[in-house]
Enzyme design. Structure first.
Site, short mmCIF file in Angstrom:
data_model
loop_
_atom_site.label_atom_id
_atom_site.label_comp_id
_atom_site.label_asym_id
_atom_site.label_seq_id
_atom_site.Cartn_x
_atom_site.Cartn_y
_atom_site.Cartn_z
CB CYS A 14 -85.16 -55.42 77.15
SG CYS A 14 -84.63 -57.11 77.37
N GLY A 40 -91.66 -55.24 77.30
CA GLY A 40 -91.35 -56.42 78.11
C GLY A 40 -92.28 -56.50 79.29
CG ASN A 115 -83.61 -53.27 73.87
OD1 ASN A 115 -83.98 -52.32 73.18
ND2 ASN A 115 -84.06 -54.48 73.69
N GLY A 116 -81.42 -55.96 73.57
CA GLY A 116 -80.80 -56.52 72.36
C GLY A 116 -80.29 -57.91 72.66
CB CYS A 249 -84.77 -52.98 64.64
SG CYS A 249 -86.24 -54.02 64.66
CE1 TYR A 255 -96.99 -56.41 68.08
CE2 TYR A 255 -94.72 -56.76 68.74
CZ TYR A 255 -96.07 -56.87 69.00
OH TYR A 255 -96.48 -57.45 70.16
CB CYS A 395 -85.39 -61.08 65.19
SG CYS A 395 -84.39 -59.71 65.80
CB CYS A 445 -81.79 -54.52 60.79
SG CYS A 445 -81.82 -56.33 60.91
CB CYS A 448 -87.50 -60.48 60.59
SG CYS A 448 -88.09 -58.80 60.48
P1 AMP Z 1 -99.03 -64.64 64.65
O1 AMP Z 1 -100.27 -65.22 65.21
O2 AMP Z 1 -97.82 -65.38 65.14
O3 AMP Z 1 -99.05 -64.51 63.15
O4 AMP Z 1 -98.89 -63.20 65.28
C1 AMP Z 1 -99.08 -62.05 64.53
C2 AMP Z 1 -99.50 -60.95 65.46
O5 AMP Z 1 -98.57 -60.87 66.54
C3 AMP Z 1 -99.52 -59.62 64.75
O6 AMP Z 1 -100.80 -59.11 64.95
C4 AMP Z 1 -98.51 -58.76 65.46
O7 AMP Z 1 -99.11 -57.55 65.87
C5 AMP Z 1 -98.09 -59.55 66.68
N1 AMP Z 1 -96.62 -59.66 66.78
C6 AMP Z 1 -95.70 -59.52 65.85
N2 AMP Z 1 -94.47 -59.70 66.34
C7 AMP Z 1 -94.60 -59.96 67.64
C8 AMP Z 1 -93.70 -60.21 68.72
N3 AMP Z 1 -92.39 -60.23 68.54
N4 AMP Z 1 -94.23 -60.41 69.93
C9 AMP Z 1 -95.56 -60.40 70.14
N5 AMP Z 1 -96.46 -60.16 69.17
C10 AMP Z 1 -96.00 -59.95 67.94
#
Ligand code: AMP
Length: 469
Positions: A14, A40, A115-116, A249, A255, A395, A445, A448
């Site tokens: 969020c 979000g 958020n959280g 975090c 990311y 997470c 943190c 993950c």
């Molecule tokens: P994956 O295909 O599941 O390995 O997704 C990795 C990609 O998703 C990376 O390029 C990240 O930039 C992106 N990513 C990482 N965490 C998240 C998240 N919580 N929500 C959406 N995208 C994510």
């Protein structure tokens, strides 16, 4: 069999904002939410309160720009606003769960944006329900409203203190009751929140990019455990929550946050460049060029280029009009979405030995799809680099992650992942390398990557215990 790592409630990401003391409170919240859209994309909402104490609300499914138009914003009269953008998984996607929550508390409107993720929300819900509370949403956050309403403290500040001190887990929270805004973060400070000023108005937001868009000056971060109360432009600190070691975090820097924001007192762009520089030191590659999986990896790839001396190319083009890869429910759909979202510039890839930098590898589906695309475009060698360590544990504090079983790093070695991706080499940033790169900030943190969960996982532990009886 039911997965014991799965919590039976939505996991949410969020963005939140509150504006106090401006005749344009709704417009400012709208703009701030526009800047926080990356936090979000599923629903958006604004609550306003005018000087007579009357509240107005508008919420909808979709992007901020789709949910609000001039007419809707014009009708949201008031000098105080609270706004929320939300993304959630695990069955929580409905307008019913969209925030801010708005209820009538005694003779005043009470609006809440959170958020959280609370890790004891189910426990609190069960006990509140036993005492007669009826819940309207599946969201964790609703328990906060009930805890305030049921507190035996005489004054409102005491009731809020009472409610907050029963929460376990992650919360950056904006609460408005009548003409007063309360802004608070859990004592470990998992999720960010900053305070700014725009003339006489006071603004709170998840990230500084939301202050920038409205021209508000950054004043400071809301500190972990701090409870701020704002009325008529006057900011007062209430009794803080019982102290705990900070656990900010680190995935926000990897990311989630925008690179133009400052989070945890540091530039997100600079942190990502530092990750990329360290990645190049730890995992050099004999290659012709380096490029990013745009956009979240751009800064890290620039850092990699800086240290390795390899030219930085814009060899992958991202279509900005596609939603999140995560949204697709089936593996087949997700693979297809990679192709819809990214396309290589063939001239930059054909016959080349390339280094591809991604910020994180979660399921491994985006990367394996990307590698196939790059091979199809004639890449001779692919050296995949990840600007964070393998994600091994979900997470529970507010970043949407799949279950442990779906996390490729939880069950595969780096060599197995390399084979799965079918690349010449694969290198992840080490945990120590990542910590060193942001050593002036934190404590962080890193659950993950390490599985070290700072705040107790109350609901999860209970559901595990129930599974074993
Ligand atoms: P994956 O295909 O599941 O390995 O997704 C990795 C990609 O998703 C990376 O390029 C990240 O930039 C992106 N990513 C990482 N965490 C998240 C998240 N919580 N929500 C959406 N995208 C994510």
């Amino acid at each position: 069999m039911r997965n014991v790592f799965e919590l039976d409630k939505p996991r949410e990401e969020c963005g939140i904002v509150a504006v106090s003391g401006s005749g344009a409170a709704a417009e400012l919240a709208f703009l701030a939410m526009y800047a926080l859209q990356h936090r979000g994309q599923e629903s958006a909402g604004i609550v306003t309160v005018d000087e007579s104490g009357k509240s107005r609300v508008h919420k909808g499914m979709g992007l901020v720009a789709d949910v609000f138009d001039d007419e809707v914003l014009g009708a949201l009269e008031g000098t105080l606003s609270v706004g929320h953008v939300r993304y959630s998984t695990a069955g929580g996607s409905s307008l019913r769960n969209a925030q801010p929550l708005l209820v009538q508390y005694e003779d005043k409107p009470l609006a809440l944006a959170h958020n959280g993720n609370l890790t004891n929300a189910n426990q609190l819900k069960r006990s509140l329900a036993r005492d007669g509370s009826i819940f309207q949403t599946d969201a964790d956050s609703e328990v906060i409203v009930h805890l305030i309403a049921r507190s035996r403290h005489r004054d409102l500040d005491g009731k809020i203190d009472d409610a907050l001190s029963q929460l376990v887990g992650a919360f950056s929270l904006l609460l408005c009751i009548g003409d007063t805004v309360y802004a608070t973060r859990d004592a470990r400070g998992f999720r960010p929140m900053v305070m700014g000023r725009l003339g006489e108005a006071v603004v709170f937001a998840s990230e500084t990019c939301a202050l920038d868009i409205i021209g508000a000056a950054y004043v400071r971060d809301v500190e972990p455990g701090e409870v701020l109360k704002v009325r008529d432009g006057h900011v007062e600190s209430l009794r803080p929550l019982p102290p705990a070691e900070t656990s900010a975090c680190l995935f926000e820097l990897v990311y989630f946050a925008r690179p133009d924001s400052r989070v945890w007192g540091c530039s997100v762009d600079e942190a990502r460049r530092a990750f990329g520089r360290q990645l190049a030191r730890e995992h050099p590659a004999d290659a012709d060029c380096v490029f990013a999986v745009p956009d979240s990896s751009n800064s890290a790839a620039l850092g990699y280029s800086e240290v390795s001396g390899l030219p930085f190319e814009l060899a992958l083009i991202r279509n900005h009009y596609v939603g999140r890869t995560f949204i697709h429910p089936t593996q087949r759909g997700r693979d297809f979405k990679v192709r819809v979202k990214y396309n290589p510039v063939r001239e930059l890839v054909d016959g080349k030995r390339i280094v591809v930098v991604d910020d994180s590898l979660v399921r491994g589906t985006t990367s394996s799809g990307l590698v196939r695309l790059l091979r199809d475009s004639g890449a001779r060698e692919v050296h995949f680099r990840v600007a964070s360590p393998p994600v091994r544990s979900p997470c529970y504090y507010g970043i949407d992650m799949p279950t442990k079983e779906e996390l490729i790093g939880s069950s595969h070695t780096v060599e197995e992942i390399r084979q799965h991706l079918q690349v010449e080499s694969l290198g992840y940033l080490s945990m120590d390398g990542m910590r060193d790169a942001v050593a002036d900030h934190g404590p962080f943190c890193d659950a993950c990557w390490t599985g070290n969960y700072a705040a107790p996982l109350v609901d999860l532990d209970r559901s595990r215990a129930l599974q074993t009886v």
